[in-house]
Design a protein around this motif. Structure first.
Motif, PDB file in Angstrom:
ATOM      1  N   GLU A 102     -13.933 -54.089 -26.288  1.00  0.00           N
ATOM      2  CA  GLU A 102     -12.958 -53.047 -25.963  1.00  0.00           C
ATOM      3  C   GLU A 102     -13.608 -51.731 -25.594  1.00  0.00           C
ATOM      4  OE1 GLU A 102      -9.927 -50.033 -25.975  1.00  0.00           O
ATOM      5  OE2 GLU A 102     -11.739 -50.060 -27.227  1.00  0.00           O
ATOM      6  N   LEU A 103     -14.613 -51.307 -26.336  1.00  0.00           N
ATOM      7  CA  LEU A 103     -15.229 -50.015 -26.051  1.00  0.00           C
ATOM      8  C   LEU A 103     -15.910 -50.006 -24.686  1.00  0.00           C
ATOM      9  CD1 LEU A 103     -15.683 -47.203 -27.258  1.00  0.00           C
ATOM     10  CD2 LEU A 103     -17.874 -48.035 -28.152  1.00  0.00           C
ATOM     11  N   VAL A 104     -16.474 -51.134 -24.292  1.00  0.00           N
ATOM     12  CA  VAL A 104     -17.084 -51.225 -22.961  1.00  0.00           C
ATOM     13  C   VAL A 104     -15.993 -51.229 -21.883  1.00  0.00           C
ATOM     14  CG1 VAL A 104     -18.575 -52.589 -21.445  1.00  0.00           C
ATOM     15  CG2 VAL A 104     -19.068 -52.476 -23.898  1.00  0.00           C
ATOM     16  N   ALA A 105     -14.962 -52.046 -22.083  1.00  0.00           N
ATOM     17  CA  ALA A 105     -13.875 -52.116 -21.107  1.00  0.00           C
ATOM     18  C   ALA A 105     -13.099 -50.810 -21.004  1.00  0.00           C
ATOM     19  CB  ALA A 105     -12.915 -53.249 -21.476  1.00  0.00           C
ATOM     20  N   SER A 121     -21.221 -47.550  -9.034  1.00  0.00           N
ATOM     21  CA  SER A 121     -22.367 -47.820  -9.906  1.00  0.00           C
ATOM     22  C   SER A 121     -21.910 -48.075 -11.337  1.00  0.00           C
ATOM     23  CB  SER A 121     -23.348 -46.650  -9.867  1.00  0.00           C
ATOM     24  OG  SER A 121     -22.739 -45.448 -10.311  1.00  0.00           O
ATOM     25  N   SER A 122     -20.911 -47.319 -11.782  1.00  0.00           N
ATOM     26  CA  SER A 122     -20.385 -47.535 -13.128  1.00  0.00           C
ATOM     27  C   SER A 122     -19.674 -48.867 -13.235  1.00  0.00           C
ATOM     28  CB  SER A 122     -19.430 -46.403 -13.516  1.00  0.00           C
ATOM     29  OG  SER A 122     -20.122 -45.184 -13.652  1.00  0.00           O
ATOM     30  N   LEU A 123     -18.913 -49.232 -12.201  1.00  0.00           N
ATOM     31  CA  LEU A 123     -18.225 -50.519 -12.205  1.00  0.00           C
ATOM     32  C   LEU A 123     -19.221 -51.668 -12.305  1.00  0.00           C
ATOM     33  CD1 LEU A 123     -15.416 -50.037  -9.522  1.00  0.00           C
ATOM     34  CD2 LEU A 123     -15.189 -50.007 -12.011  1.00  0.00           C
ATOM     35  N   ALA A 124     -20.326 -51.553 -11.595  1.00  0.00           N
ATOM     36  CA  ALA A 124     -21.350 -52.601 -11.635  1.00  0.00           C
ATOM     37  C   ALA A 124     -21.990 -52.677 -13.020  1.00  0.00           C
ATOM     38  CB  ALA A 124     -22.407 -52.342 -10.572  1.00  0.00           C
ATOM     39  N   ARG A 125     -22.256 -51.528 -13.611  1.00  0.00           N
ATOM     40  CA  ARG A 125     -22.866 -51.486 -14.944  1.00  0.00           C
ATOM     41  C   ARG A 125     -21.937 -52.073 -15.988  1.00  0.00           C
ATOM     42  NH1 ARG A 125     -21.665 -48.173 -18.761  1.00  0.00           N
ATOM     43  NH2 ARG A 125     -20.720 -46.652 -17.332  1.00  0.00           N
ATOM     44  N   ILE A 126     -20.664 -51.691 -15.927  1.00  0.00           N
ATOM     45  CA  ILE A 126     -19.687 -52.183 -16.895  1.00  0.00           C
ATOM     46  C   ILE A 126     -19.496 -53.691 -16.748  1.00  0.00           C
ATOM     47  CG2 ILE A 126     -17.259 -52.061 -17.604  1.00  0.00           C
ATOM     48  CD1 ILE A 126     -17.359 -49.095 -16.538  1.00  0.00           C
ATOM     49  N   ARG A 127     -19.431 -54.155 -15.496  1.00  0.00           N
ATOM     50  CA  ARG A 127     -19.269 -55.586 -15.248  1.00  0.00           C
ATOM     51  C   ARG A 127     -20.439 -56.383 -15.847  1.00  0.00           C
ATOM     52  NH1 ARG A 127     -16.571 -59.180 -11.535  1.00  0.00           N
ATOM     53  NH2 ARG A 127     -17.227 -61.254 -12.208  1.00  0.00           N
ATOM     54  N   LYS A 128     -21.632 -55.900 -15.637  1.00  0.00           N
ATOM     55  CA  LYS A 128     -22.813 -56.597 -16.152  1.00  0.00           C
ATOM     56  C   LYS A 128     -22.782 -56.653 -17.678  1.00  0.00           C
ATOM     57  CE  LYS A 128     -27.880 -56.485 -16.003  1.00  0.00           C
ATOM     58  NZ  LYS A 128     -29.068 -55.759 -15.469  1.00  0.00           N
ATOM     59  N   GLN A 129     -22.392 -55.544 -18.300  1.00  0.00           N
ATOM     60  CA  GLN A 129     -22.347 -55.506 -19.758  1.00  0.00           C
ATOM     61  C   GLN A 129     -21.241 -56.405 -20.308  1.00  0.00           C
ATOM     62  OE1 GLN A 129     -24.702 -53.507 -21.598  1.00  0.00           O
ATOM     63  NE2 GLN A 129     -24.018 -55.022 -23.094  1.00  0.00           N
ATOM     64  N   ASN A 133     -21.505 -59.539 -22.842  1.00  0.00           N
ATOM     65  CA  ASN A 133     -20.878 -59.443 -24.155  1.00  0.00           C
ATOM     66  C   ASN A 133     -19.786 -60.488 -24.358  1.00  0.00           C
ATOM     67  OD1 ASN A 133     -22.577 -57.292 -24.340  1.00  0.00           O
ATOM     68  ND2 ASN A 133     -20.995 -55.743 -24.674  1.00  0.00           N
ATOM     69  N   ILE A 134     -19.066 -60.811 -23.295  1.00  0.00           N
ATOM     70  CA  ILE A 134     -18.011 -61.824 -23.415  1.00  0.00           C
ATOM     71  C   ILE A 134     -18.607 -63.190 -23.727  1.00  0.00           C
ATOM     72  CG2 ILE A 134     -16.253 -63.094 -22.117  1.00  0.00           C
ATOM     73  CD1 ILE A 134     -15.591 -60.405 -20.724  1.00  0.00           C
ATOM     74  N   GLY A 175     -10.310 -57.834 -10.147  1.00  0.00           N
ATOM     75  CA  GLY A 175      -9.550 -58.900  -9.498  1.00  0.00           C
ATOM     76  C   GLY A 175      -9.503 -60.197 -10.283  1.00  0.00           C
ATOM     77  N   GLU A 176     -10.116 -60.212 -11.457  1.00  0.00           N
ATOM     78  CA  GLU A 176     -10.051 -61.382 -12.318  1.00  0.00           C
ATOM     79  C   GLU A 176     -10.201 -60.956 -13.773  1.00  0.00           C
ATOM     80  OE1 GLU A 176     -13.243 -64.165 -11.807  1.00  0.00           O
ATOM     81  OE2 GLU A 176     -14.738 -62.593 -11.501  1.00  0.00           O
ATOM     82  N   ASP A 177      -9.523 -61.679 -14.630  1.00  0.00           N
ATOM     83  CA  ASP A 177      -9.634 -61.475 -16.065  1.00  0.00           C
ATOM     84  C   ASP A 177     -10.987 -62.038 -16.493  1.00  0.00           C
ATOM     85  OD1 ASP A 177      -9.539 -61.911 -18.880  1.00  0.00           O
ATOM     86  OD2 ASP A 177      -7.346 -62.060 -18.862  1.00  0.00           O
ATOM     87  N   LEU A 178     -11.903 -61.168 -16.884  1.00  0.00           N
ATOM     88  CA  LEU A 178     -13.259 -61.614 -17.185  1.00  0.00           C
ATOM     89  C   LEU A 178     -13.333 -62.486 -18.433  1.00  0.00           C
ATOM     90  CD1 LEU A 178     -15.498 -58.530 -16.309  1.00  0.00           C
ATOM     91  CD2 LEU A 178     -14.753 -60.432 -14.859  1.00  0.00           C
TER      92      LEU A 178
END
Length: 213
Positions: A102-105, A121-129, A133-134, A175-178
Motif C-alpha cells: 500500500e505505501l508503495v502504491a 520516471s516515478s511510474l517506472a520506479r513504482i512499477r518495478k518496486q 513486492n507483489i 492499465g492492469e491490476d498488478l
C-alpha cells in the motif's frame, strides 16, 4: 469508551474500525481531516495523520500500534493467534500489506484517483518496486480462506482495507491490476470477507462518506 478519529474513506481508518467491530468494542467516531493544525489533533497525532484514537488513558496514533493496543486491551475474540510464531506470521503479513504494497502504491494515488499526474520516471520506479513486492507477498499470503490461514486475524483487517486500493490504483495507472497480473487472486477473498457484518458496516459507511464528497 474509545473514540476513533479520522474518516471512513481512509483504508487505515477502516483497518482499525474492522478490528473494533470484530471484537465488539464500544466506540464512537469523530470526523477529523488530514493535515489538521488543531493542537487537539497534533497532541495525539503529531504528523496530523489519521486514524488516531482517544482512550481514557490518553491518545494513540499509527494504525498498527492502535490495533495492537486493541488486541491487548480487548483480547476476546482474538485477532492474533495464541502461538507466538503464528502471531508473528500475522504481523509479518500486515507489514507487507501496509509498507511493501500500500505505501508503495500510494504514490500512484494522485494520478489514479485525484486527477493529478506522476512523472514517467516515478511510474517506472513504482512499477518495478510493486512487481518485486507483489511477488514476495504472494509467497506469504495464504487465502486459506483468510490471509494468514483458516482464521480471521489482524492481517485481514489490513488486507481487506488495502488490497482493493492497490488493485484499483495500478489498474487506473498501468492499465492492469498488478496483483491479479502476478497471480494474486484476491477478489474471491475480498468477497468472502465482505460478507462479514463488520466489513459490511465498513463498506456502507465508506460509501455514505464518499457520496458526500
Amino acid at each position: 469508551m474509545i473514540t476513533l478519529c479520522g474518516f471512513p474513506v481512509s483504508n487505515y481508518y477502516n483497518k482499525v474500525k474492522l478490528a473494533l467491530l470484530e471484537k465488539g468494542v464500544p466506540f464512537t467516531e469523530e470526523h477529523v481531516a488530514t493535515k489538521s493544525t488543531d493542537e487537539a489533533v497534533l497532541s495525539i497525532s503529531p504528523l496530523a495523520k489519521i486514524p488516531f484514537i482517544r482512550t481514557p488513558q490518553g491518545g494513540l496514533c499509527e494504525s498498527e500500534a492502535i490495533v495492537e493496543y486493541i488486541e491487548a486491551a480487548y483480547p476476546n475474540p482474538p485477532l492474533l493467534p495464541a502461538d507466538p510464531f503464528a502471531a508473528a506470521k500475522v504481523r509479518e503479513l500486515v507489514t507487507f500489506i501496509d509498507l511493501h504494497l500500500e505505501l508503495v502504491a500510494r504514490d500512484l494515488y494522485p494520478q489514479a484517483f485525484f486527477g493529478g499526474s506522476v512523472s514517467e520516471s516515478s511510474l517506472a520506479r513504482i512499477r518495478k518496486q510493486l512487481d518485486k513486492n507483489i511477488l514476495a507477498f504472494k509467497r506469504l499470503v495464504k487465502f486459506a480462506p483468510y490471509a494468514a490461514g483458516d482464521t480471521f486475524t489482524l492481517a485481514d483487517c489490513a488486507a481487506f482495507a488495502s488490497l482493493p486500493l492497490v488493485g484499483m490504483a495500478t489498474k487506473a495507472v498501468y492499465g492492469e491490476d498488478l496483483l491479479l497480473a502476478a497471480g494474486v487472486d484476491y477478489k474471491p477473498y475480498i468477497k468472502l470477507v465482505g460478507e462479514r457484518p463488520s466489513a459490511q458496516k465498513v463498506l456502507a459507511d465508506r460509501k455514505a462518506a464518499t457520496s458526500k464528497t
